[in-house]
Design a protein around this motif. Structure first.
Motif, short mmCIF file in Angstrom:
data_model
loop_
_atom_site.label_atom_id
_atom_site.label_comp_id
_atom_site.label_asym_id
_atom_site.label_seq_id
_atom_site.Cartn_x
_atom_site.Cartn_y
_atom_site.Cartn_z
N VAL A 224 13.59 -6.10 11.33
CA VAL A 224 13.43 -6.42 9.91
C VAL A 224 11.99 -6.24 9.47
CG1 VAL A 224 13.48 -8.34 8.26
CG2 VAL A 224 15.42 -7.95 9.77
N PHE A 225 11.03 -6.68 10.28
CA PHE A 225 9.62 -6.49 9.93
C PHE A 225 9.28 -5.00 9.83
CE2 PHE A 225 8.50 -10.91 11.49
CZ PHE A 225 8.09 -11.34 10.24
N VAL A 226 9.78 -4.22 10.77
CA VAL A 226 9.50 -2.77 10.74
C VAL A 226 10.13 -2.12 9.51
CG1 VAL A 226 9.90 -0.60 11.94
CG2 VAL A 226 9.19 -2.61 13.23
N ALA A 227 11.38 -2.49 9.21
CA ALA A 227 12.05 -1.91 8.03
C ALA A 227 11.33 -2.27 6.74
CB ALA A 227 13.50 -2.39 7.99
N LEU A 228 10.87 -3.52 6.64
CA LEU A 228 10.14 -3.92 5.43
C LEU A 228 8.82 -3.16 5.31
CD1 LEU A 228 10.73 -7.78 5.43
CD2 LEU A 228 11.77 -6.08 3.93
N ALA A 229 8.15 -2.94 6.44
CA ALA A 229 6.89 -2.20 6.39
C ALA A 229 7.11 -0.75 5.99
CB ALA A 229 6.19 -2.27 7.74
N MET A 230 8.19 -0.15 6.45
CA MET A 230 8.47 1.25 6.13
C MET A 230 8.89 1.42 4.67
SD MET A 230 10.44 2.48 9.59
CE MET A 230 10.65 4.14 8.95
N ARG A 231 9.57 0.41 4.12
CA ARG A 231 10.06 0.51 2.75
C ARG A 231 9.08 -0.05 1.73
NH1 ARG A 231 16.01 -1.75 2.30
NH2 ARG A 231 15.62 -0.99 0.18
N ALA A 232 7.98 -0.62 2.18
CA ALA A 232 7.03 -1.22 1.25
C ALA A 232 6.32 -0.13 0.44
CB ALA A 232 6.00 -2.04 2.03
N PRO A 233 5.90 -0.45 -0.79
CA PRO A 233 5.12 0.52 -1.57
C PRO A 233 3.78 0.83 -0.89
CG PRO A 233 5.15 -1.63 -2.64
CD PRO A 233 6.15 -1.70 -1.52
N ARG A 234 3.17 1.90 -1.33
CA ARG A 234 1.95 2.36 -0.67
C ARG A 234 0.86 1.30 -0.65
NH1 ARG A 234 0.16 7.45 0.45
NH2 ARG A 234 1.99 8.28 -0.65
N THR A 235 0.76 0.51 -1.70
CA THR A 235 -0.29 -0.50 -1.77
C THR A 235 -0.04 -1.68 -0.84
OG1 THR A 235 0.87 -1.54 -3.63
CG2 THR A 235 -0.86 0.09 -4.15
N ALA A 236 1.22 -1.86 -0.38
CA ALA A 236 1.55 -3.01 0.46
C ALA A 236 1.88 -2.62 1.90
CB ALA A 236 2.73 -3.79 -0.14
N LYS A 237 1.77 -1.34 2.23
CA LYS A 237 2.12 -0.91 3.59
C LYS A 237 1.20 -1.52 4.64
CE LYS A 237 4.65 3.43 3.05
NZ LYS A 237 5.80 2.90 3.81
N ARG A 238 -0.08 -1.63 4.31
CA ARG A 238 -1.01 -2.20 5.29
C ARG A 238 -0.63 -3.63 5.63
NH1 ARG A 238 -7.29 -1.70 4.11
NH2 ARG A 238 -6.68 0.49 4.38
N ASP A 239 -0.25 -4.40 4.63
CA ASP A 239 0.17 -5.78 4.89
C ASP A 239 1.46 -5.82 5.71
OD1 ASP A 239 -1.99 -6.67 3.46
OD2 ASP A 239 -0.87 -6.89 1.58
N GLY A 240 2.38 -4.91 5.42
CA GLY A 240 3.64 -4.87 6.17
C GLY A 240 3.43 -4.55 7.64
#
Length: 560
Positions: free
Chosen positions: A228-244
């Motif tokens: 779930v953490f990996v999927a959220l990081a991959m689907r996050a917008p460009r500005t939030a990918k680092r946080d994911g």
């Protein structure tokens, strides 16, 4: 629901949860420990020995030569459970008032303390799971979720079997830590601030690492949460990918850091179910238990998914499938299945109580009630069938301890032993704890020592002389034989082999090789109830003649 009514409901649920775990006979034998569980819980007895070794040596042992012949075998579990129990015993029990063989602690007080540990730990695990559900649900239904989990825990057959009096299983530890992991996941997913998401992922990974130290069977839930953490990081917008991806790295780093204190030699057999013998999981349980667990899990998760689809419910569904499949064959995976099923049931029932739930999901609440009723009815039926079979084995092992001289020090894992006791590998923990005599090999909850095949080959000898010669090669002076060994599929003993001859023939016919030195007054069907060939003593102890055993009284105090 008012605060007073909620407190009253909590007290009633806690009382029911406690009484269900302390009611004699409530545990399903197949759920709890297999063919010999009604005689003694060998896994708990082996953990008791590990606690004693921790008290004596002030450190958790990694190997134990007392339960296996030849080179010492690795301890079958990570040190978290028995090391923590030993720490609790040091804090509670007085020292220098008991036996010097246990570092000054009283054996009677230690056994009394650990005998009641199972229900207390089960109660704490139920509270942890209820608190996690309350955190995940939030207002205004958090109190309802708390009560629902406590009520289901009081009737959940998998928990009743693994958390009853006298049990020292890792089940409540894994359930409590997985509950904390799910609660941290819910906080991390719901957080609006970066610091809350970061701390949630860090705490979630720490709980995952501790859960794996308690038992490697926690991996289905941890793997689902990582996905779930990996999927959220991959689907996050460009500005939030680092946080994911920061959350992913923190989760993995915290988990691996705490897993590093576990046994570094863990192989795949510790992480996967044991397929080497007959199923030891849900497939070996009663139909009522299998039906209740499968129906509750499937209906609850389906209802929770249909009412709302979010990452938390995705993680529950992803963890439920491998946990259920592994639990069909291995009872160690009852812990992750319990955490997922009860947590999902709380979400489903709370969602059902809200008005925005679709009408098509209304049938699932009665189905959950039906499953819980079947579980409670099956537990109540087992309560009425509780027997006194445990006394037969413990009396025999106590006799062996009182009437034989010790072949070596029992409180040191590397002490040399002049002779050993042959018995089914599943009973090694019972013999090591109750009789304090060394065994040839152990086999418990999917873990087996290196000497199992040699021991099984000896027990499968075709006649009594061959058995005597095989036990001589293993340096065994005594043999503990039970009629149910003939029906144990993991032993695969021949119906007319040496063990069957020892149990059926008169003592005079086996006198040149074995002497029957103890037999219990309780009788049992030879070959088991499904393949009975007559009745005999439930437990028989044979001494191999010409062995180096001295049947004199031991200086150790008897087990009471």
């Amino acid at each position: 629901m008012t605060r007073l009514a909620w407190l009253a409901a909590c007290l009633a649920a806690l009382a029911l949860t406690w009484s269900a775990r302390t009611w004699p006979g409530a545990a399903d034998r197949a759920v709890a420990g297999g063919a010999y569980f009604d005689l003694d819980d060998s896994e708990s007895s082996l953990r008791l020995r590990l606690v004693e070794l921790c008290l004596v040596s002030d450190s958790a042992p990694r190997e134990d030569g007392f339960t296996t012949t030849g080179a010492p075998s690795a301890v079958p579990w990570p040190p978290l459970v028995h090391a923590t129990l030993a720490l609790g015993a040091r804090l509670v029990l007085p020292r220098d008032e008991g036996s010097p063989e246990l570092g000054g602690y009283s054996e009677h007080d230690l056994r009394a303390l650990l005998f009641a540990a199972g229900p207390w730990l089960g109660l704490l695990a139920a509270l942890a799971l209820a608190t996690a559900a309350m955190v995940a649900v939030g207002e205004p239904r958090r109190r309802t979720a708390f009560i629902v989990v406590l009520a289901l825990s009081s009737a959940w057959p998998l928990s009743l079997a693994r958390e009853s009096l006298g049990t020292l299983h890792a089940h409540p530890w894994v359930v409590a830590l997985l509950a904390a992991e799910l609660a941290a996941l819910a906080v991390a997913l719901r957080a609006s601030e970066r610091i809350d998401t970061t701390l949630g992922a860090l705490v979630c990974g720490a709980c995952a690492g501790l859960a794996h130290v308690a038992g490697p069977e926690a991996w289905p839930v941890s793997a689902a949460i990582l996905g779930v953490f990996v999927a959220l990081a991959m689907r996050a917008p460009r500005t939030a990918k680092r946080d994911g991806w920061r959350s992913v790295l923190l989760y993995v780093a915290a988990c691996l850091a705490l897993c590093s204190i576990s046994d570094p030699g863990s192989a795949a057999e510790f992480w996967l179910p044991d397929f080497s013998h007959a199923p030891r999981g849900l497939l070996s349980c009663s139909p009522a238990t299998l039906f209740a667990v499968a129906l509750t899990t499937s209906v609850a998760l389906h209802a929770a998914w249909c009412s709302r689809r979010d990452p938390l419910r995705t993680a529950l569904l992803a963890a439920a499938l491998p946990a259920l499949l592994c639990a069909l064959f291995d009872r160690r995976f009852f812990a992750p299945l319990t955490a997922v099923a009860l947590f999902g049931s709380a979400l489903a029932i709370v969602d059902r109580a809200q008005s925005e739930v679709r009408r098509s999901t209304r049938w699932r609440a009665p189905a959950l009630g039906l499953a819980a009723s079947v579980a409670l009815a099956s537990s109540a039926g087992r309560c009425a069938d509780g027997g006194d079979g445990s006394h037969a084995l413990t009396h025999a092992l106590s006799w062996l301890r009182d009437h034989t001289s010790a072949p070596g020090a029992f409180n040191h894992p590397a002490a040399l032993q002049s002779w050993r006791v042959a018995a089914p590998p599943a009973m090694a923990g019972s013999i090591a704890s109750w009789a304090r005599r060394p065994t040839v090999a152990y086999q418990v909850d999917g873990h087996a020592s290196t000497g199992v095949e040699r021991l099984l080959e000896a027990l499968r000898s075709p006649d009594v002389p061959a058995l005597s010669a095989a036990l001589a090669r293993l340096d065994c002076a005594y043999l503990v034989a039970l009629p149910r060994m003939l029906a144990d599929s993991s032993l695969a003993l021949p119906s007319e082999g040496a063990v069957a001859q020892l149990l059926r023939l008169p003592p005079a016919e086996v006198a040149p090789f074995f002497e029957r030195v103890y037999e219990s007054s309780r009788s049992e069907e030879l070959g088991g109830p499904t393949n009975s060939t007559g009745a005999g003593p439930a437990v028989v102890v044979f001494r191999r003649l010409s062995a180096r055993a001295n049947p004199t009284g031991s200086s150790m105090s008897p087990v009471r």
